[in-house]
Write a protein that holds these residues in place. Sequence first.
Motif, PDB file in Angstrom:
ATOM      1  N   ILE A  47       0.845  -1.195   0.000  1.00  0.00           N
ATOM      2  CA  ILE A  47       0.000   0.000   0.000  1.00  0.00           C
ATOM      3  C   ILE A  47       0.884   1.249   0.000  1.00  0.00           C
ATOM      4  CG2 ILE A  47      -1.625   1.354   1.382  1.00  0.00           C
ATOM      5  CD1 ILE A  47      -2.886  -1.290   2.264  1.00  0.00           C
ATOM      6  N   GLY A  48       1.972   1.210   0.784  1.00  0.00           N
ATOM      7  CA  GLY A  48       2.903   2.332   0.800  1.00  0.00           C
ATOM      8  C   GLY A  48       3.532   2.568  -0.561  1.00  0.00           C
ATOM      9  N   HIS A  49       3.898   1.478  -1.251  1.00  0.00           N
ATOM     10  CA  HIS A  49       4.479   1.598  -2.596  1.00  0.00           C
ATOM     11  C   HIS A  49       3.475   2.196  -3.571  1.00  0.00           C
ATOM     12  CE1 HIS A  49       6.391   0.627  -6.402  1.00  0.00           C
ATOM     13  NE2 HIS A  49       5.322  -0.071  -6.742  1.00  0.00           N
ATOM     14  N   ILE A  50       2.229   1.723  -3.482  1.00  0.00           N
ATOM     15  CA  ILE A  50       1.183   2.226  -4.377  1.00  0.00           C
ATOM     16  C   ILE A  50       0.961   3.714  -4.156  1.00  0.00           C
ATOM     17  CG2 ILE A  50      -1.295   2.127  -4.887  1.00  0.00           C
ATOM     18  CD1 ILE A  50      -1.119  -0.904  -4.241  1.00  0.00           C
ATOM     19  N   HIS A  51       0.873   4.116  -2.872  1.00  0.00           N
ATOM     20  CA  HIS A  51       0.660   5.528  -2.571  1.00  0.00           C
ATOM     21  C   HIS A  51       1.801   6.387  -3.092  1.00  0.00           C
ATOM     22  CE1 HIS A  51       1.229   9.123   0.011  1.00  0.00           C
ATOM     23  NE2 HIS A  51      -0.046   9.275  -0.252  1.00  0.00           N
ATOM     24  N   LYS A  52       3.023   5.931  -2.885  1.00  0.00           N
ATOM     25  CA  LYS A  52       4.193   6.691  -3.348  1.00  0.00           C
ATOM     26  C   LYS A  52       4.188   6.821  -4.864  1.00  0.00           C
ATOM     27  CE  LYS A  52       9.243   6.870  -3.034  1.00  0.00           C
ATOM     28  NZ  LYS A  52      10.457   6.214  -2.493  1.00  0.00           N
ATOM     29  N   TYR A  53       3.821   5.746  -5.551  1.00  0.00           N
ATOM     30  CA  TYR A  53       3.792   5.753  -7.018  1.00  0.00           C
ATOM     31  C   TYR A  53       2.760   6.762  -7.531  1.00  0.00           C
ATOM     32  CZ  TYR A  53       3.439   3.983 -11.808  1.00  0.00           C
ATOM     33  OH  TYR A  53       3.434   3.874 -13.182  1.00  0.00           O
ATOM     34  N   ILE A  54       1.529   6.702  -6.978  1.00  0.00           N
ATOM     35  CA  ILE A  54       0.461   7.609  -7.416  1.00  0.00           C
ATOM     36  C   ILE A  54       0.810   9.044  -7.056  1.00  0.00           C
ATOM     37  CG2 ILE A  54      -1.980   8.192  -7.196  1.00  0.00           C
ATOM     38  CD1 ILE A  54      -1.395   5.563  -8.674  1.00  0.00           C
ATOM     39  N   ARG A  55       1.365   9.249  -5.872  1.00  0.00           N
ATOM     40  CA  ARG A  55       1.740  10.600  -5.446  1.00  0.00           C
ATOM     41  C   ARG A  55       2.752  11.208  -6.419  1.00  0.00           C
ATOM     42  NH1 ARG A  55       2.264  14.087  -1.132  1.00  0.00           N
ATOM     43  NH2 ARG A  55       4.273  15.109  -0.938  1.00  0.00           N
ATOM     44  N   ASN A  56       3.724  10.409  -6.842  1.00  0.00           N
ATOM     45  CA  ASN A  56       4.727  10.918  -7.774  1.00  0.00           C
ATOM     46  C   ASN A  56       4.109  11.286  -9.120  1.00  0.00           C
ATOM     47  OD1 ASN A  56       6.874  10.737  -5.981  1.00  0.00           O
ATOM     48  ND2 ASN A  56       7.432   8.663  -6.611  1.00  0.00           N
ATOM     49  N   LEU A  57       3.143  10.493  -9.573  1.00  0.00           N
ATOM     50  CA  LEU A  57       2.463  10.826 -10.826  1.00  0.00           C
ATOM     51  C   LEU A  57       1.702  12.144 -10.700  1.00  0.00           C
ATOM     52  CD1 LEU A  57       0.964   7.496 -12.265  1.00  0.00           C
ATOM     53  CD2 LEU A  57       3.184   8.558 -12.698  1.00  0.00           C
ATOM     54  N   VAL A  58       1.021  12.322  -9.565  1.00  0.00           N
ATOM     55  CA  VAL A  58       0.275  13.569  -9.344  1.00  0.00           C
ATOM     56  C   VAL A  58       1.230  14.757  -9.292  1.00  0.00           C
ATOM     57  CG1 VAL A  58      -1.216  14.824  -7.744  1.00  0.00           C
ATOM     58  CG2 VAL A  58      -1.635  12.400  -8.169  1.00  0.00           C
ATOM     59  N   LEU A  59       2.352  14.593  -8.590  1.00  0.00           N
ATOM     60  CA  LEU A  59       3.334  15.678  -8.506  1.00  0.00           C
ATOM     61  C   LEU A  59       3.904  16.019  -9.879  1.00  0.00           C
ATOM     62  CD1 LEU A  59       5.257  14.786  -5.220  1.00  0.00           C
ATOM     63  CD2 LEU A  59       3.788  16.771  -5.611  1.00  0.00           C
ATOM     64  N   ASN A  60       4.077  15.015 -10.734  1.00  0.00           N
ATOM     65  CA  ASN A  60       4.547  15.283 -12.094  1.00  0.00           C
ATOM     66  C   ASN A  60       3.602  16.214 -12.842  1.00  0.00           C
ATOM     67  OD1 ASN A  60       6.845  13.728 -11.895  1.00  0.00           O
ATOM     68  ND2 ASN A  60       5.912  11.893 -12.772  1.00  0.00           N
ATOM     69  N   GLN A  61       2.310  16.099 -12.520  1.00  0.00           N
ATOM     70  CA  GLN A  61       1.298  16.868 -13.244  1.00  0.00           C
ATOM     71  C   GLN A  61       0.984  18.211 -12.598  1.00  0.00           C
ATOM     72  OE1 GLN A  61       0.155  15.918 -16.209  1.00  0.00           O
ATOM     73  NE2 GLN A  61       1.475  14.113 -16.060  1.00  0.00           N
ATOM     74  N   VAL A  62       0.942  18.255 -11.262  1.00  0.00           N
ATOM     75  CA  VAL A  62       0.485  19.485 -10.588  1.00  0.00           C
ATOM     76  C   VAL A  62       1.421  19.913  -9.462  1.00  0.00           C
ATOM     77  CG1 VAL A  62      -1.928  19.068 -11.170  1.00  0.00           C
ATOM     78  CG2 VAL A  62      -1.030  18.192  -9.005  1.00  0.00           C
ATOM     79  N   GLY A  63       2.635  19.375  -9.420  1.00  0.00           N
ATOM     80  CA  GLY A  63       3.597  19.761  -8.397  1.00  0.00           C
ATOM     81  C   GLY A  63       4.235  21.109  -8.690  1.00  0.00           C
ATOM     82  N   VAL A  64       5.184  21.497  -7.860  1.00  0.00           N
ATOM     83  CA  VAL A  64       5.809  22.821  -7.959  1.00  0.00           C
ATOM     84  C   VAL A  64       6.407  23.072  -9.338  1.00  0.00           C
ATOM     85  CG1 VAL A  64       7.698  24.255  -7.090  1.00  0.00           C
ATOM     86  CG2 VAL A  64       6.230  23.020  -5.478  1.00  0.00           C
ATOM     87  N   GLU A  65       7.160  22.102  -9.862  1.00  0.00           N
ATOM     88  CA  GLU A  65       7.804  22.308 -11.162  1.00  0.00           C
ATOM     89  C   GLU A  65       6.785  22.484 -12.276  1.00  0.00           C
ATOM     90  OE1 GLU A  65      10.976  22.942 -11.799  1.00  0.00           O
ATOM     91  OE2 GLU A  65      11.154  22.943  -9.618  1.00  0.00           O
ATOM     92  N   ALA A  66       5.725  21.680 -12.233  1.00  0.00           N
ATOM     93  CA  ALA A  66       4.681  21.803 -13.257  1.00  0.00           C
ATOM     94  C   ALA A  66       3.981  23.160 -13.175  1.00  0.00           C
ATOM     95  CB  ALA A  66       3.662  20.677 -13.104  1.00  0.00           C
ATOM     96  N   ILE A  67       3.738  23.623 -11.957  1.00  0.00           N
ATOM     97  CA  ILE A  67       3.098  24.937 -11.778  1.00  0.00           C
ATOM     98  C   ILE A  67       4.014  26.031 -12.304  1.00  0.00           C
ATOM     99  CG2 ILE A  67       2.240  26.596 -10.078  1.00  0.00           C
ATOM    100  CD1 ILE A  67       1.571  24.151  -8.283  1.00  0.00           C
ATOM    101  N   ARG A  68       5.283  25.960 -11.944  1.00  0.00           N
ATOM    102  CA  ARG A  68       6.255  26.969 -12.346  1.00  0.00           C
ATOM    103  C   ARG A  68       6.417  27.021 -13.871  1.00  0.00           C
ATOM    104  NH1 ARG A  68      11.263  28.269  -9.553  1.00  0.00           N
ATOM    105  NH2 ARG A  68      11.004  26.328  -8.399  1.00  0.00           N
ATOM    106  N   GLU A  69       6.517  25.853 -14.500  1.00  0.00           N
ATOM    107  CA  GLU A  69       6.851  25.797 -15.918  1.00  0.00           C
ATOM    108  C   GLU A  69       5.633  25.911 -16.847  1.00  0.00           C
ATOM    109  OE1 GLU A  69       9.897  25.853 -16.905  1.00  0.00           O
ATOM    110  OE2 GLU A  69      10.731  25.666 -14.873  1.00  0.00           O
TER     111      GLU A  69
END
Length: 486
Positions: free
Chosen positions: A133-155
């Motif tokens: 479950i921890g692995h799944i959460h980390k995987y999904i979280r990273n995908l979300v950050l790729n789309q709406v994280g700080v770098e995506a917002i900035r760029e």
Amino acid sequence: MWHLGVLMYVVALVVVGLTQYLVYRWRNPKCNGMLPPGSMGLPLVGETFQFLVCGKSIDIPPFIKTRTQKYGQIFKTSLVGCPVVVSSEPDFNYYILQQEGKLVELWYMDSFAKLFGMSGTGKDGSSASTNSIGHIHKYIRNLVLNQVGVEAIRERILPDMEEMSWKSLSDWSTQDSLDVKNATSSMVFDFTAKRLFGYDPEKAKDKNMRERFTYLLQGLISFPLNIPGTTFHKCLESQKIGLKLMKDLIDERRAMPDKFRGDFIDQMIDGMKTESFLSDDFVMHVMFGVLLASFETISSTLTLAVMFLIEHPMVVKELEREHEEILQNREKREGKVTWNEYKSMKYTMQVVNESLRMASVAPGILRRAIQDIHINGYTIPKGWTIFVVPSALQLNPDTYEDPLAFNPSRWKDIEPSAMAKNFIPFGGGTRMCAGAEFTKAFIAVFLHVLVSNYRLEKVKGGEITRSPVLGFGNGFYVKIYNKDRI
């Protein structure tokens, strides 16, 4: 005949005795220590119905407030058949949210689990372990950050946020009045769904999709009784339609493999090649949950912010001053908001934080004890649910002076250490919401366009409720004026 009478008498005694024993065991659960004070309510249903009683203000939900006053910041209860310890104790909450995989694990009530397909099983039907479950959460979280994280917002995202705000406010200013919650929900839903999944509301067959998602939030805290006419049944019906939309988007994207956009849905489909847990059903439910969480938090907080701005003209003047300064410092006044400009919005961020504090959109954060937990002389038994209440922290008068007053300036003097334990609109620990910066940026950019170009006037409504989800009664209607046309 008298033998039958004696038999019935004996049976009655046994039934009464067994009932009394079961009620006693329900009210006095086994514990290797002393349970926190509180009441387990009625067998099976516990205190669920009291928990769902609607409060008629922005204050802490009445169920939480009355029991905290009676029992203290940590108390026991039972909700939808589950033994629960409710906590509004800052230090304990902070500690628990750091202990995932050690003392606690992620947990959902039945209503949430059924709505979002949290079955805890993989493609092969095996149960998911805490590690998986921890692995799944980390995987999904990273995908979300790729789309709406700080770098995506900035760029990429800031200009699109501003364009959406301009378009929405321009359209709204032509209307005699509009319900702010409905309007902002539609705006955020369309923006988020298009960015993550390529969803085009103009081409959608179901024009009420956003309304269906809004209604689903009520199902998260309803009694999980799937009978026609109940709130939960209606939510499940809406869920089926929402999941069908997600499945259609997946199928549509699969049919066009040459048009890889790199958005959330593309990344999920691509991940199916290597991650065994990424089944179609799982991906559908994740898309469904990410979309609901994003637009509901932003739209509710934005609605509350608009209400407070109308009630506090001096806050509006300070916002106008800050954003006029940003416009004057540009080479071209009509340019787009930059990352540096966004990070310079100090007072705006105080307004955003104050709105998030008072909104407390999430009704609670759930964890389950995976071993006995000892706190302040009490024991929380293994298997019990721990319910952390953000509103009880963020509206606590011991932490925030006059907590029901909208006062953005209070954030000038709040230390980061105090925020970590008493300000958790995006959760805490390893499961801090991946969309936190996205939410704050969206609200800040919207306020930038609003105060720089428009003026608000209340038309009607404005009742606030908690059930314990934040609600706006019969709506909040405003008239929006373009400053250039006044």
